[in-house]
Design a protein around this motif. Structure first.
Motif, short mmCIF file in Angstrom:
data_model
loop_
_atom_site.label_atom_id
_atom_site.label_comp_id
_atom_site.label_asym_id
_atom_site.label_seq_id
_atom_site.Cartn_x
_atom_site.Cartn_y
_atom_site.Cartn_z
N GLY A 100 -76.76 12.74 -33.95
CA GLY A 100 -77.54 13.88 -33.47
C GLY A 100 -78.94 13.89 -34.06
N LYS A 154 -74.59 13.39 -18.99
CA LYS A 154 -73.47 13.02 -19.85
C LYS A 154 -73.30 11.52 -19.85
CE LYS A 154 -69.25 13.55 -18.38
NZ LYS A 154 -67.93 14.14 -17.98
N TYR A 211 -68.03 16.21 -34.34
CA TYR A 211 -68.80 16.94 -33.32
C TYR A 211 -70.02 17.61 -33.95
CZ TYR A 211 -69.86 20.61 -29.89
OH TYR A 211 -70.49 21.43 -29.00
N ARG A 213 -73.55 20.05 -32.49
CA ARG A 213 -74.31 20.68 -31.40
C ARG A 213 -75.68 21.06 -31.94
NH1 ARG A 213 -72.06 26.01 -28.54
NH2 ARG A 213 -70.75 24.47 -27.47
N ARG A 214 -76.73 20.75 -31.13
CA ARG A 214 -78.08 21.07 -31.56
C ARG A 214 -78.82 21.77 -30.43
NH1 ARG A 214 -80.32 17.03 -35.95
NH2 ARG A 214 -82.00 18.55 -35.76
N VAL A 261 -79.30 22.26 -24.77
CA VAL A 261 -78.29 22.05 -25.81
C VAL A 261 -77.87 20.57 -25.78
CG1 VAL A 261 -75.98 22.62 -26.64
CG2 VAL A 261 -77.45 24.42 -25.71
N GLU A 319 -75.19 17.85 -27.36
CA GLU A 319 -73.88 17.79 -28.02
C GLU A 319 -73.47 16.33 -28.18
OE1 GLU A 319 -71.20 21.43 -26.78
OE2 GLU A 319 -72.16 20.58 -24.99
#
Length: 342
Positions: A46, A133, A146, A148-149, A336, A338
């Motif tokens: 990420g 995706k 996992y 998320r940003r 977002v 992920e």
């Protein structure tokens, strides 16, 4: 008093005990678990995607074609290392192009590590414009790492030249003017564009993002009763040197041209009549062919020519810069990002 024999025996016992104690961890090493911290791998991935522009940067990795794909070392999506969490739309478009990159490319150029990780990377903007995706479906349960940003997406600017510029970019033809050619120039002055005082998140940089030019309501620039004007060519100039390939066909890797929104004229040939609008996009792959410095000037010249008389009065230089009257810069788009790794 302890006897000498007892002392010698006790000493030997302690030495043996210490030796055995030091050997036990090694004997049990093969029995210990070798778990992987997937959360750490997801976090690292990420960071690379959201805070790193990738490598190479000049020209940017997203401008590389299939023949030079092996030269891409890292696929970061950030506009700049100085603008973390601000992603560039052209990098996003290339990153999620699964016909260009294969699964091993993602493992070796963004996830890294010797282990053949499985992955799922998604990017969704809040307005639904971006919904990308890549990778496999995540496993059920909690057997994966996992992260998320929250990020923002920077989209290209656009110059819309309409009838509001009529007085600025038209000339009055004198009775003795027999010229049949008109030239209109859009100028990219890098001393203006690459100004260090401009935040990278808002900077216009033709080396990394497309240059969009739209001439609309073209009928306002036509001369007299002419119904259209012939666009003879679109050429590119760096100083006094012309671009390596003056416009003679549509090459979507470098630039695109649309005339009057007519799909039957795509790709348009030189010498097409223009009556309502021109849409031109110059892509970073084209500007990367030049050694563009902080003082470079790149001109995009639209040349109109008719055999009988000049059908258009459009002329002059339109600066592609930070003046809001000259160029529109879209607001950053919330999204977002992920990353799941297992």
């Amino acid at each position: 008093m302890f006897s000498i024999d007892f002392l010698v025996g006790f000493t030997i016992f302690m030495v043996a005990l210490i030796a055995v104690a030091s050997m036990v961890p090694g004997l049990l090493a093969g029995l210990q678990s070798s778990g992987i911290d997937y959360d750490a791998v997801a976090y690292r991935t990420g960071v690379i995607l959201a805070e790193d522009p990738g490598w190479p940067v000049d020209p940017p990795w997203e401008a590389y074609d299939v023949n030079h794909k092996d030269e891409i070392e890292r696929m970061g999506l950030a506009v700049s290392k100085d603008a973390p969490n601000i992603l560039l739309s052209t990098k996003i478009e290339k990153f999620f192009n699964t016909s260009f990159f294969d699964p091993e490319d993602y493992r070796s150029k963004v996830i890294f590590g010797e282990i053949p990780y499985s992955y799922n990377i998604t990017l969704r903007s809040l307005d639904g414009r971006y919904n990308h995706k890549v990778g496999q479906e995540t496993p059920e349960g909690y057997g994966y790492g996992y992260i998320r940003r929250v990020v923002k997406i920077k989209e290209p600017s656009v110059a819309v030249i309409d009838e509001g510029f009529k007085n600025q970019y038209t000339i009055t033809i004198s009775p003795g003017d027999n010229s049949t050619t008109r030239t209109f120039t859009v100028r990219l002055d890098f001393s203006r564009l690459l100004n260090a005082s401009i935040d990278p998140a808002y900077r216009i940089d033709p080396r990394t993002e497309p240059v969009n030019i739209t001439i609309t309501n073209f009928e306002a620039f036509l001369n007299g009763t002419a119904s259209n004007a012939t666009l003879k060519s679109v050429t590119f100039w760096l100083g006094s040197s012309s671009f390596p390939f003056p416009y003679d066909e549509d090459d979507t890797d470098y630039y695109t041209l649309r005339i009057d929104n007519n799909p039957d004229l795509y790709p348009p040939e030189p010498g097409v009549g223009v009556s309502s609008n021109i849409s031109f996009v110059l892509k970073p792959a084209a500007t990367s062919l030049f050694e563009l410095g902080p003082t470079s000037i790149l001109d995009i010249r639209f040349t109109f020519e008719n055999a009988d008389y000049p059908h258009t009065n459009i002329t002059g230089i339109h600066y592609y810069d930070y003046n809001p009257k000259n160029v529109t810069r879209p607001a950053l788009k919330p999204a977002v990002l992920e990353v799941a790794i297992w």
